[in-house]
Design an enzyme around this catalytic site. Structure first.
Site, PDB file in Angstrom:
ATOM      1  N   ASN A   1      45.518  34.169  47.268  1.00 41.48           N
ATOM      2  CA  ASN A   1      46.927  34.232  46.870  1.00 41.48           C
ATOM      3  C   ASN A   1      47.863  34.681  47.981  1.00 41.48           C
ATOM      4  O   ASN A   1      49.001  35.071  47.733  1.00 41.48           O
ATOM      5  CB  ASN A   1      47.100  35.049  45.579  1.00 41.48           C
TER       6      ASN A   1
ATOM      7  N   LYS B   1      47.796  37.800  53.983  1.00 41.05           N
ATOM      8  CA  LYS B   1      46.337  37.813  54.066  1.00 41.05           C
ATOM      9  C   LYS B   1      45.854  36.642  54.933  1.00 41.05           C
ATOM     10  O   LYS B   1      46.637  35.724  55.241  1.00 41.05           O
ATOM     11  CB  LYS B   1      45.769  37.731  52.653  1.00 41.05           C
TER      12      LYS B   1
ATOM     13  N   PHE C   1      34.817  40.673  41.851  1.00 39.28           N
ATOM     14  CA  PHE C   1      35.307  39.965  43.034  1.00 39.28           C
ATOM     15  C   PHE C   1      35.526  40.889  44.234  1.00 39.28           C
ATOM     16  O   PHE C   1      35.914  40.428  45.311  1.00 39.28           O
ATOM     17  CB  PHE C   1      36.611  39.226  42.699  1.00 39.28           C
TER      18      PHE C   1
ATOM     19  N   ARG D   1      57.614  42.727  44.924  1.00 41.88           N
ATOM     20  CA  ARG D   1      56.665  42.142  43.963  1.00 41.88           C
ATOM     21  C   ARG D   1      57.248  40.888  43.317  1.00 41.88           C
ATOM     22  O   ARG D   1      56.532  39.939  43.025  1.00 41.88           O
ATOM     23  CB  ARG D   1      56.304  43.176  42.883  1.00 41.88           C
TER      24      ARG D   1
ATOM     25  N   GLU E   1      49.521  53.121  51.184  1.00 41.16           N
ATOM     26  CA  GLU E   1      49.167  51.934  51.970  1.00 41.16           C
ATOM     27  C   GLU E   1      49.845  51.939  53.346  1.00 41.16           C
ATOM     28  O   GLU E   1      49.215  51.580  54.346  1.00 41.16           O
ATOM     29  CB  GLU E   1      49.529  50.678  51.186  1.00 41.16           C
TER      30      GLU E   1
ATOM     31  N   HIS F   1      49.925  40.304  49.997  1.00 43.85           N
ATOM     32  CA  HIS F   1      49.826  41.564  49.250  1.00 43.85           C
ATOM     33  C   HIS F   1      51.157  42.289  49.297  1.00 43.85           C
ATOM     34  O   HIS F   1      51.843  42.259  50.318  1.00 43.85           O
ATOM     35  CB  HIS F   1      48.752  42.476  49.876  1.00 43.85           C
TER      36      HIS F   1
ATOM     37  N   ARG G   1      53.854  33.200  45.855  1.00 47.30           N
ATOM     38  CA  ARG G   1      52.602  32.714  45.256  1.00 47.30           C
ATOM     39  C   ARG G   1      52.856  31.506  44.356  1.00 47.30           C
ATOM     40  O   ARG G   1      52.056  30.575  44.295  1.00 47.30           O
ATOM     41  CB  ARG G   1      51.931  33.844  44.475  1.00 47.30           C
TER      42      ARG G   1
ATOM     43  N   THR H   1      50.033  38.086  40.359  1.00 51.20           N
ATOM     44  CA  THR H   1      48.745  38.080  41.069  1.00 51.20           C
ATOM     45  C   THR H   1      48.055  36.721  40.970  1.00 51.20           C
ATOM     46  O   THR H   1      47.576  36.184  41.968  1.00 51.20           O
ATOM     47  CB  THR H   1      47.818  39.170  40.473  1.00 51.20           C
TER      48      THR H   1
ATOM     49  N   TYR I   1      41.596  48.517  48.835  1.00 50.85           N
ATOM     50  CA  TYR I   1      41.312  47.960  47.508  1.00 50.85           C
ATOM     51  C   TYR I   1      40.380  48.866  46.696  1.00 50.85           C
ATOM     52  O   TYR I   1      39.670  48.398  45.806  1.00 50.85           O
ATOM     53  CB  TYR I   1      40.709  46.560  47.651  1.00 50.85           C
TER      54      TYR I   1
HETATM   55  P1  ADP Z   1      47.975  42.300  43.408  1.00 51.41           P
HETATM   56  O1  ADP Z   1      47.482  41.780  44.731  1.00 51.41           O
HETATM   57  O2  ADP Z   1      48.976  41.346  42.797  1.00 51.41           O
HETATM   58  O3  ADP Z   1      48.470  43.718  43.483  1.00 51.41           O
HETATM   59  P2  ADP Z   1      45.492  43.267  42.144  1.00 51.41           P
HETATM   60  O4  ADP Z   1      45.707  44.606  42.756  1.00 51.41           O
HETATM   61  O5  ADP Z   1      45.145  43.181  40.694  1.00 51.41           O
HETATM   62  O6  ADP Z   1      46.762  42.289  42.370  1.00 51.41           O
HETATM   63  O7  ADP Z   1      44.335  42.511  42.923  1.00 51.41           O
HETATM   64  C1  ADP Z   1      44.243  42.621  44.315  1.00 51.41           C
HETATM   65  C2  ADP Z   1      43.766  41.313  44.875  1.00 51.41           C
HETATM   66  O8  ADP Z   1      42.446  41.059  44.413  1.00 51.41           O
HETATM   67  C3  ADP Z   1      44.563  40.081  44.432  1.00 51.41           C
HETATM   68  O9  ADP Z   1      45.761  39.892  45.158  1.00 51.41           O
HETATM   69  C4  ADP Z   1      43.554  39.004  44.705  1.00 51.41           C
HETATM   70  O10 ADP Z   1      43.497  38.668  46.087  1.00 51.41           O
HETATM   71  C5  ADP Z   1      42.239  39.663  44.329  1.00 51.41           C
HETATM   72  N1  ADP Z   1      41.874  39.337  42.954  1.00 51.41           N
HETATM   73  C6  ADP Z   1      42.404  39.829  41.815  1.00 51.41           C
HETATM   74  N2  ADP Z   1      41.820  39.285  40.730  1.00 51.41           N
HETATM   75  C7  ADP Z   1      40.911  38.405  41.200  1.00 51.41           C
HETATM   76  C8  ADP Z   1      39.964  37.507  40.591  1.00 51.41           C
HETATM   77  N3  ADP Z   1      39.862  37.412  39.273  1.00 51.41           N
HETATM   78  N4  ADP Z   1      39.185  36.775  41.401  1.00 51.41           N
HETATM   79  C9  ADP Z   1      39.275  36.865  42.736  1.00 51.41           C
HETATM   80  N5  ADP Z   1      40.132  37.678  43.382  1.00 51.41           N
HETATM   81  C10 ADP Z   1      40.939  38.446  42.634  1.00 51.41           C
END
Ligand code: ADP
Length: 171
Positions: free
Chosen positions: A134, A29, A77, A107, A148, A137, A124, A113, A69
């Site tokens: 973070n 990212k 968020f 993963r 994706e 992705h 991470r 996450t 997303y």
């Molecule tokens: P992952 O990226 O590990 O698959 P998710 O699909 O749950 O996790 O979330 C997608 C992305 O949304 C996260 O990687 C992060 O960048 C963002 N995100 C998730 N939870 C939060 C939060 N509480 N506040 C801000 N950004 C968030």
């Protein structure tokens, strides 16, 4: 003697064959790019033995980020997440990695996450401290990997190739 029915052909998808040689979508990212983590991320997947079959720098359109997303649309968020991905203050480095179990292993390499829950030794866990920044992705299932990869890459941008030393990595 009745001839055995031929085995059903495995369904070929963008993510390869479920449970076999899979493909996953990994994206560094904009914060990961700003932080200078591109080489580090590639190194970790490459040295593990996975194969890079697609890579490009891209500033995603709002539509692409929103679709990527889509399942988080109702989350508070979401808007900030889309803005951060599409700002263009650094591109996203979009990649497709291939190999055995690469979706689940990817993963693990990336970590949880929330970086504060991510194990040291994961990307991470080693380099980030905020869930909103973070760095990376990775697809979380075979189904999302298929979607994706199809969303971010044209078929001609993903390459079938073999390591010349494949037998030393996979048997
Ligand atoms: P992952 O990226 O590990 O698959 P998710 O699909 O749950 O996790 O979330 C997608 C992305 O949304 C996260 O990687 C992060 O960048 C963002 N995100 C998730 N939870 C939060 C939060 N509480 N506040 C801000 N950004 C968030």
């Amino acid at each position: 003697i009745q001839a055995a029915a031929p085995p059903a052909a495995p369904v070929k998808t963008a993510a390869g064959t479920k449970g076999g040689i899979e493909r996953t979508f990994i994206a560094i990212k904009p914060d990961g790019v700003q932080r200078g983590l591109v080489a580090e991320v590639i190194n970790r997947f490459e040295r593990k033995g996975y194969k890079l079959v697609g890579i490009k720098a891209i500033v995603p359109s709002k539509e692409l980020a929103e679709e990527h997303y889509g399942d988080l649309k109702a989350r508070p968020f979401y808007k900030g997440l889309v803005n951060y991905m599409t700002s263009g203050r650094a591109p996203v480095i979009a990649m497709v990695w291939e190999g055995p179990d690469v979706i689940r292993q990817g993963r693990r390499i990336i970590g949880a996450t929330n970086p504060l829950d991510a194990e040291p030794g994961s990307i991470r866990g080693d380099y980030t401290i905020s869930v909103g920044r973070n760095a990376i992705h990775g697809s979380d299932s075979f189904e999302s990997a298929t979607i994706e990869i199809g969303l971010w890459f044209k078929p001609t941008e993903v390459f079938d190739w073999k390591f010349t030393h494949e037998e030393w990595i996979i048997s």
